[in-house]
Design a protein around this motif. Structure first.
Motif, short mmCIF file in Angstrom:
data_model
loop_
_atom_site.label_atom_id
_atom_site.label_comp_id
_atom_site.label_asym_id
_atom_site.label_seq_id
_atom_site.Cartn_x
_atom_site.Cartn_y
_atom_site.Cartn_z
N UNK A 90 13.77 -20.47 -16.21
CA UNK A 90 14.70 -21.30 -16.88
C UNK A 90 15.51 -22.46 -16.25
N UNK A 91 15.46 -22.36 -14.95
CA UNK A 91 16.32 -23.21 -14.34
C UNK A 91 15.41 -24.50 -14.22
N UNK A 92 16.45 -25.72 -14.11
CA UNK A 92 15.87 -27.03 -14.02
C UNK A 92 15.50 -27.20 -12.51
N UNK A 93 14.58 -28.32 -12.32
CA UNK A 93 14.17 -28.20 -10.86
C UNK A 93 15.03 -29.24 -10.10
N UNK A 94 15.92 -29.70 -10.65
CA UNK A 94 17.08 -30.65 -9.87
C UNK A 94 17.89 -29.96 -8.66
N UNK A 95 18.20 -28.87 -9.18
CA UNK A 95 19.17 -28.25 -7.96
C UNK A 95 18.39 -27.21 -6.88
N UNK A 96 17.89 -27.95 -5.61
CA UNK A 96 16.93 -27.44 -4.89
C UNK A 96 17.63 -26.39 -4.16
N UNK A 97 18.83 -26.34 -3.95
CA UNK A 97 19.80 -25.54 -3.15
C UNK A 97 19.67 -24.18 -3.96
N UNK A 98 20.04 -24.17 -5.21
CA UNK A 98 20.14 -22.85 -6.10
C UNK A 98 18.62 -22.44 -6.21
N UNK A 99 17.55 -23.30 -6.40
CA UNK A 99 16.26 -22.66 -6.25
C UNK A 99 15.81 -21.83 -5.14
N UNK A 100 16.26 -22.69 -3.95
CA UNK A 100 16.11 -21.82 -2.73
C UNK A 100 16.77 -20.46 -2.69
N UNK A 101 18.00 -20.42 -3.06
CA UNK A 101 18.83 -19.06 -3.08
C UNK A 101 18.19 -18.20 -4.20
N UNK A 102 17.66 -18.57 -5.21
CA UNK A 102 16.75 -17.60 -6.03
C UNK A 102 15.63 -17.29 -5.36
N UNK A 103 14.95 -18.03 -4.57
CA UNK A 103 13.63 -17.82 -4.02
C UNK A 103 13.90 -16.60 -2.78
N UNK A 104 15.05 -16.93 -2.11
CA UNK A 104 15.40 -15.86 -1.03
C UNK A 104 15.82 -14.53 -1.58
N UNK A 105 16.45 -14.69 -2.74
CA UNK A 105 16.74 -13.14 -3.62
C UNK A 105 15.65 -12.52 -3.84
N UNK A 106 14.63 -13.15 -4.45
CA UNK A 106 13.30 -12.66 -4.94
C UNK A 106 12.67 -11.93 -3.55
N UNK A 107 12.40 -12.80 -2.67
CA UNK A 107 12.06 -12.33 -1.25
C UNK A 107 12.71 -10.97 -0.93
N UNK A 108 13.82 -10.94 -0.61
CA UNK A 108 14.66 -9.91 -0.42
C UNK A 108 14.15 -8.58 -1.21
N UNK A 109 14.49 -8.91 -2.78
CA UNK A 109 14.07 -7.75 -3.55
C UNK A 109 12.77 -7.38 -3.50
N UNK A 110 11.58 -8.30 -3.05
CA UNK A 110 10.47 -7.90 -2.97
C UNK A 110 10.20 -6.88 -1.81
N UNK A 111 10.67 -7.21 -0.78
CA UNK A 111 10.63 -6.54 0.54
C UNK A 111 11.28 -5.08 0.34
N UNK A 112 12.39 -5.03 -0.51
CA UNK A 112 13.13 -3.72 -0.95
C UNK A 112 11.78 -2.85 -1.78
N UNK A 113 11.18 -3.74 -2.61
CA UNK A 113 10.36 -2.98 -3.43
C UNK A 113 9.06 -2.41 -2.80
N UNK A 114 8.51 -3.13 -1.45
CA UNK A 114 7.71 -2.79 -0.44
C UNK A 114 8.32 -1.40 0.20
N UNK A 115 9.31 -1.35 0.48
CA UNK A 115 10.08 -0.15 1.04
C UNK A 115 9.97 1.14 0.43
#
Length: 544
Positions: free
Chosen positions: A202-227
């Motif tokens: 639902x985010x707009x593609x204009x705020x790249x910093x916020x997109x990166x933050x969400x992406x990093x959070x997703x990666x961290x949660x995926x690593x936790x899911x792997x554990x």
């Protein structure tokens, strides 16, 4: 006078005769007692000589071997000619001799009458065995020590069985604990990953910093899911989807992935049996297991080396330790790295145990391999020596029959609802239930909610339009399986999709889901939920 002398002479003759008879009787009884003693001694010697499972021998008062039975020769490896006259400390390890263990054992036997212990002992060829030892002091009539009687039994096999039982019990206890932790984490991760996915879409593609933050959070949660998946694999509580598999094809297909994961100074050598039998296994979990082994091998080969992956057919005519007799497909993963000490090997399969620096390993790689193999009906063995590399052997039971055909798995696609489709979501975790219901409504379904099985049955009774029941397995009161059984008695046409973050045994037996069961494991994404809901609605009803 003459008559008196004759009478006295007769008395003397009679006494002489009686004394002679007494002498003869005494000599006869002495001979009989001596012969009996000789017979008893011979019987005792024959008894000792006939005992092959025990080392039974005598020591003089200073600890030198004075006798030797066949059992002692079998257990310790010395002949009587080689060992009689030698000090019994030759059977002790160097470490025990350094702290005077042999002398202390004799001192305890002398002061207390007996010495008992279990410890490592050394054979003639230098190999060690675990011994049960008894030393009895032998005294003469005056109470002085004249020697020692010593009995030793080889307890190596029994000790190994006890250690195997202890290890199995420890693994089971740790598995129960880690499985419970994984269940709670999977509920949390379902909410975290689901809402991050919603934010990202639902985010707009204009705020790249916020997109990166969400992406990093997703990666961290995926690593936790792997554990958590690794924890569940160790606990043998991860639902498997076993399919007939050609392991050679699987290993070959992993070539590019292994190449990217390993360094350039590591050579991969594949030695594949061309007539390899099929097995029935969850290919995704087996790939994860092989990747974990490859990562461990990579980290052990600091200066580079060779990783060998070998497949072969194996027939065991008789039981080999914990591995029953039968036909197996064997996968060997061997590296030329630093190897492991015996102390490290004892803990290698323990979850969270790692020799890597902090931050460089979770300690779950071999735990996942161990749990997955046991849940798949297979076995794993580890062989390693410090400085000599490591070999991990995976034994998978042969799949009997011809080469099977495996249907391709459909991709997860967020397919929207069709007209007037109603889903009942049953989940005791409020956050997970809210996320699931909101996602299904977004996909166009009409959604009803319940927090336990009892309330779900009431909702079903008042809403005959419900087409699918999406329920958690671990509910308070009646569990998800019991809920479905009760609902199907009134609604045989009701479609069912289970959800679980930690499946104990409600839906699973022998490491695989029961026939007819559709299960979505937590944490799940929007696309996974949409795809599975659609697939269950479009499929014919299969009794659970």
């Amino acid at each position: 006078m003459r008559e008196q002398l004759d009478a006295q002479a007769r008395k003397i003759d009679e006494l002489s005769r009686q004394l002679s008879e007494l002498d003869e009787s005494f000599e006869r009884r002495l001979d009989e007692r001596t012969e009996a003693m000789r017979g008893n001694e011979l019987q005792f010697q024959q008894l000792v000589a006939g005992v092959a499972d025990y080392a039974i021998y005598m020591l003089d008062r200073n600890g030198y071997v004075a006798s030797w039975n066949p059992g002692a020769e079998r257990i310790k490896g010395y002949t009587a000619a080689e060992i009689i006259g030698q000090h019994f400390s030759a059977f002790y390890t160097d470490d025990d001799r350094e702290i005077n263990k042999p002398q202390k054992a004799l001192a305890i036997a002398a002061s207390e009458g007996k010495y008992e212990a279990e410890a490592w002992r050394v054979r003639k060829d230098g190999t060690r065995f675990w011994a049960s030892v008894l030393i009895d002091a032998i005294r003469n009539k005056a109470g002085d020590i004249v020697g020692f009687a010593k009995v030793t039994r080889d307890m190596t096999e029994k000790r190994a069985m006890q250690e195997q039982l202890h290890q199995s019990q420890k693994m089971e206890a740790i598995g129960q604990l880690t499985g419970g932790v994984a269940h709670d984490f999977n509920n949390l991760l379902t909410v975290i990953l689901g809402n991050l996915d919603t934010i990202s879409r639902r985010m707009s593609g204009t705020d790249q910093r916020l997109l990166r933050a969400v992406d990093h959070a997703m990666q961290g949660a995926e690593r936790a899911a792997t554990l958590t998946r690794q924890l569940l694999a160790f606990a043998r509580r991860q639902p498997l989807n076993p399919k007939p598999t050609d392991l050679n094809r699987l290993v070959i297909s992993m070539g590019d992935l292994l190449h990217r994961m390993l360094r350039e100074d590591i050579v991969v050598d594949r030695q594949l049996d061309k007539d390899l039998w099929f097995v029935e296994v969850d290919t995704h979990q087996l790939e994860s297991a092989l990747l974990n082994l490859a990562v461990n091998a990579r980290d052990a080969m600091i200066q580079g080396g060779k990783l060998t992956i070998e497949t072969t057919n194996l027939h065991l005519a008789e039981r080999r330790g914990e591995i029953p007799a039968g036909d197996y497909v064997l996968i060997c993963v061997t590296d030329t790295g630093c190897g492991m000490t015996s102390e490290v090997m004892e803990r290698a399969f323990d979850p969270f145990f790692t020799t890597k620096p902090i931050g460089e390993g979770t300690g779950l790689g071999l735990s996942q391999v161990f749990g997955f193999m046991r849940q798949s009906g297979g076995h794993v063995r580890l062989h390693s020596e410090a400085g000599q590399g490591t070999t991990v052997r995976l034994y998978l039971p042969r799949l009997m029959g011809g080469a099977p055909v495996v249907d391709p798995q459909p991709a997860n696609v967020a397919v929207p609802a069709q007209a007037n489709e109603t889903v009942l979501v049953v989940e005791d975790d409020d956050d997970v239930r809210t996320y699931s219901a909101d996602t299904l409504r977004e996909l166009g379904y009409r959604v009803l909610e319940a927090h336990d099985g009892t309330s779900a049955l009431k909702v079903l009774e008042h809403h005959p339009e419900i087409r699918l029941l999406f329920t958690d397995v671990g509910l308070p009161g009646i569990n998800g399986r019991e809920l479905v059984n009760a609902a199907r008695r009134k609604r045989p046409d009701l479609r069912v999709l289970f959800a679980s973050g930690y499946e104990r045994s409600t839906l699973m037996h022998d490491g695989r889901l029961d026939p007819g069961v559709e299960l979505l494991t937590k944490p799940f994404s929007r696309s996974q939920l949409a795809s599975r809901i659609r697939a269950v609605l479009d499929a014919p009803v299969i009794p659970v």
